[in-house]
Design a protein around this motif. Structure first.
Motif, mmCIF file in Angstrom:
data_model
loop_
_atom_site.group_PDB
_atom_site.id
_atom_site.type_symbol
_atom_site.label_atom_id
_atom_site.label_comp_id
_atom_site.label_asym_id
_atom_site.label_seq_id
_atom_site.Cartn_x
_atom_site.Cartn_y
_atom_site.Cartn_z
ATOM 1 N N LYS A 152 -5.733 -8.899 3.603
ATOM 2 C CA LYS A 152 -4.743 -10.069 3.952
ATOM 3 C C LYS A 152 -4.195 -9.746 5.372
ATOM 4 N N GLY A 153 -4.509 -8.561 5.984
ATOM 5 C CA GLY A 153 -4.385 -8.506 7.227
ATOM 6 C C GLY A 153 -2.866 -7.854 7.160
ATOM 7 N N GLN A 154 -2.580 -7.166 5.780
ATOM 8 C CA GLN A 154 -1.376 -6.637 5.810
ATOM 9 C C GLN A 154 -1.413 -5.126 5.627
ATOM 10 N N LEU A 155 -2.145 -4.543 6.111
ATOM 11 C CA LEU A 155 -2.277 -2.940 5.887
ATOM 12 C C LEU A 155 -1.260 -2.223 6.265
ATOM 13 N N ARG A 156 -0.720 -2.678 7.611
ATOM 14 C CA ARG A 156 0.351 -1.769 8.067
ATOM 15 C C ARG A 156 1.622 -1.850 7.338
ATOM 16 N N ARG A 157 1.907 -3.264 6.901
ATOM 17 C CA ARG A 157 3.092 -3.572 5.887
ATOM 18 C C ARG A 157 2.961 -2.512 4.575
ATOM 19 N N ARG A 158 1.847 -2.647 4.079
ATOM 20 C CA ARG A 158 1.647 -1.894 2.848
ATOM 21 C C ARG A 158 1.688 -0.549 2.809
ATOM 22 N N LEU A 159 1.166 -0.062 4.008
ATOM 23 C CA LEU A 159 1.167 1.707 4.412
ATOM 24 C C LEU A 159 2.854 1.944 4.652
ATOM 25 N N GLY A 160 3.569 0.931 5.390
ATOM 26 C CA GLY A 160 4.879 0.968 5.564
ATOM 27 C C GLY A 160 5.670 1.352 4.271
ATOM 28 N N ILE A 161 5.266 0.285 3.093
ATOM 29 C CA ILE A 161 6.127 0.211 1.986
ATOM 30 C C ILE A 161 5.747 1.597 1.291
ATOM 31 N N LEU A 162 4.412 2.220 1.528
ATOM 32 C CA LEU A 162 4.253 3.231 0.607
ATOM 33 C C LEU A 162 4.561 4.676 1.250
ATOM 34 N N THR A 163 5.074 4.707 2.573
ATOM 35 C CA THR A 163 5.670 5.628 3.359
ATOM 36 C C THR A 163 7.130 5.896 3.147
ATOM 37 N N TYR A 164 7.623 4.612 2.776
ATOM 38 C CA TYR A 164 9.326 4.410 2.747
ATOM 39 C C TYR A 164 9.633 5.347 1.586
ATOM 40 N N PRO A 165 9.147 5.663 0.279
ATOM 41 C CA PRO A 165 9.911 6.467 -0.619
ATOM 42 C C PRO A 165 9.792 7.987 -0.007
ATOM 43 N N ALA A 166 10.777 8.533 -0.588
ATOM 44 C CA ALA A 166 10.945 10.063 -0.242
ATOM 45 C C ALA A 166 10.163 10.907 -0.930
ATOM 46 N N LEU A 167 9.636 10.282 -2.376
ATOM 47 C CA LEU A 167 8.885 11.183 -3.052
ATOM 48 C C LEU A 167 7.731 9.821 -3.541
ATOM 49 N N LEU A 168 6.431 10.247 -3.271
ATOM 50 C CA LEU A 168 5.344 9.273 -3.844
ATOM 51 C C LEU A 168 4.587 10.321 -4.569
ATOM 52 N N VAL A 169 4.183 9.769 -5.652
ATOM 53 C CA VAL A 169 2.988 10.390 -6.791
ATOM 54 C C VAL A 169 1.931 9.846 -6.665
ATOM 55 N N VAL A 170 0.850 10.865 -6.295
ATOM 56 C CA VAL A 170 -0.563 10.134 -6.366
ATOM 57 C C VAL A 170 -1.200 10.856 -7.467
ATOM 58 N N ASP A 171 -1.498 10.101 -8.596
ATOM 59 C CA ASP A 171 -1.855 10.742 -9.873
ATOM 60 C C ASP A 171 -3.517 10.522 -9.812
ATOM 61 N N GLU A 172 -3.871 11.591 -10.594
ATOM 62 C CA GLU A 172 -5.580 11.402 -10.862
ATOM 63 C C GLU A 172 -6.377 11.401 -9.482
ATOM 64 N N ILE A 173 -6.509 12.300 -8.898
ATOM 65 C CA ILE A 173 -7.358 12.450 -7.819
ATOM 66 C C ILE A 173 -8.558 13.409 -8.223
ATOM 67 N N GLY A 174 -9.606 12.580 -8.419
ATOM 68 C CA GLY A 174 -10.962 13.177 -8.717
ATOM 69 C C GLY A 174 -11.412 12.836 -10.254
ATOM 70 N N TYR A 175 -10.727 11.947 -10.911
ATOM 71 C CA TYR A 175 -11.444 11.517 -12.177
ATOM 72 C C TYR A 175 -12.377 10.367 -11.771
ATOM 73 N N LEU A 176 -12.088 9.552 -10.752
ATOM 74 C CA LEU A 176 -12.790 8.332 -10.427
ATOM 75 C C LEU A 176 -13.493 8.779 -9.210
ATOM 76 N N PRO A 177 -14.479 8.460 -8.719
ATOM 77 C CA PRO A 177 -15.002 8.498 -7.273
ATOM 78 C C PRO A 177 -14.249 7.531 -6.661
ATOM 79 N N VAL A 178 -14.126 7.426 -5.248
ATOM 80 C CA VAL A 178 -13.641 6.464 -4.648
ATOM 81 C C VAL A 178 -14.628 5.902 -3.569
ATOM 82 N N THR A 179 -14.589 4.864 -2.818
ATOM 83 C CA THR A 179 -15.500 4.392 -1.828
ATOM 84 C C THR A 179 -15.117 5.214 -0.768
#
Ligand SMILES: Nc1ncnc2c1ncn2[C@@H]1O[C@H](COP(=O)(O)OP(=O)(O)O)[C@@H](O)[C@H]1O
Ligand SMILES: [Mg+2]
Length: 270
Positions: A152-179
């Motif tokens: 949707k051409g909103q990558l910067r905005r979404r990256l901003g939203i995910l950068t704002y929290p003081a703590l971000l959990v990224v769960d389950e790295i490795g169970y499913l391959p990513v493109t």
């Protein structure tokens, strides 16, 4: 001044200061003071403690609505005796949240069921109770949301939203391959958060396998370089708690005394 007017005066002050938790505890605290069972400083501590408890519970409720945390898991429900490879002091000290203040990362590594997600959530909950903004997602969900934003051409905005929290959990790295393109977005996310906020990650794969998960050894190396620069690594080398429960069930069924059922033959109750 009578104790009734003292009660009213303090109630009025607590209402004025918007301290409903303390207000609720006031009757009991003043009764304790009047009966001599509570000293002055204990009474103050109890009153303020009641307010802090209410505030923390409200913060947690708000965080559960906005952070997408999938469950409430706390340090108090974690059974350390089941996971002897864990250093309790390390986990306790992480829960003091200095790593969040210093914008450091935490990685939980280990096989399925050992409590990686549980501990990642309990850190996020502790941070939320301390008024920090937290957000939770599996790697797959987070990169899917970034891909959708990119379309949707909103990558910067979404990256901003995910950068704002003081703590971000990224769960389950490795169970499913990513493109490859998803891996690039994950790299951008870690790059944006580098030294800006804490990221807590969980993986069932050692770092040497992250190149395979992300489909690009060079990008994985660059990502790990940023991630591990200020990072606490918790390796959990134990048995699955889920399987323990299954094991207990199997044992319980196995040891259950044979029911007296005239219709069931000898074989069926064995
Ligand atoms: N040591 C433990 N004490 C209490 N509950 C645990 C413990 N380890 C895991 N659990 C519980 O077992 C389940 C699986 O744990 P989870 O954290 O999802 O494992 P992982 O993310 O490592 O696959 C969850 O319900 C979790 O709360
Ligand atoms: Mg998990």
């Amino acid at each position: 001044m009578t104790s009734v007017s003292r009660h009213e005066r303090i109630s009025g002050q607590l209402v004025d200061l918007k301290m409903p938790g303390a207000l609720e505890a006031l009757d009991e605290v003043l009764r304790g003071v009047d009966s001599g069972s509570l000293g002055g400083s204990e009474a103050i501590e109890k009153l303020l403690g009641a307010q802090i408890l209410l505030r923390n519970n409200r913060r947690l409720e708000a965080a559960m609505r906005s952070s997408r945390l999938p469950a409430v898991k706390t340090l108090e429900d974690f059974d350390f005796t089941f996971q002897p490879s864990l250093r309790r002091e390390q986990i306790d000290s992480l829960h003091e949240l200095d790593f969040v203040r210093r914008k450091e990362n935490v990685v939980f590594l280990g096989p399925p069921g050992v409590g990686k997600t549980h501990l990642a959530i309990s850190l996020a909950i502790r941070a939320a109770q301390h008024g920090r903004k937290v957000y939770y997602g599996s790697l797959r969900d987070l990169v899917e949301s970034l891909e959708a934003a990119e379309r949707k051409g909103q990558l910067r905005r979404r990256l901003g939203i995910l950068t704002y929290p003081a703590l971000l959990v990224v769960d389950e790295i490795g169970y499913l391959p990513v493109t490859r393109s998803a891996a690039t977005l994950f790299f951008q996310l870690i790059n944006e958060r580098y030294e800006r906020g804490s990221t807590v990650l969980t993986s069932n794969k050692g770092f040497e396998e992250w190149g395979g998960i992300l489909g690009d050894e060079v990008m994985a190396a660059a990502l790990l370089d940023r991630l591990l620069h200020h990072c606490h690594i918790v390796n959990i080398r134990g048995n699955s708690y889920r399987m323990r429960k299954r094991g207990e069930l199997a044992r319980a069924l196995h040891q259950a005394p044979a029911r007296k059922n005239p219709d069931a033959g000898e074989e069926a109750t064995r």
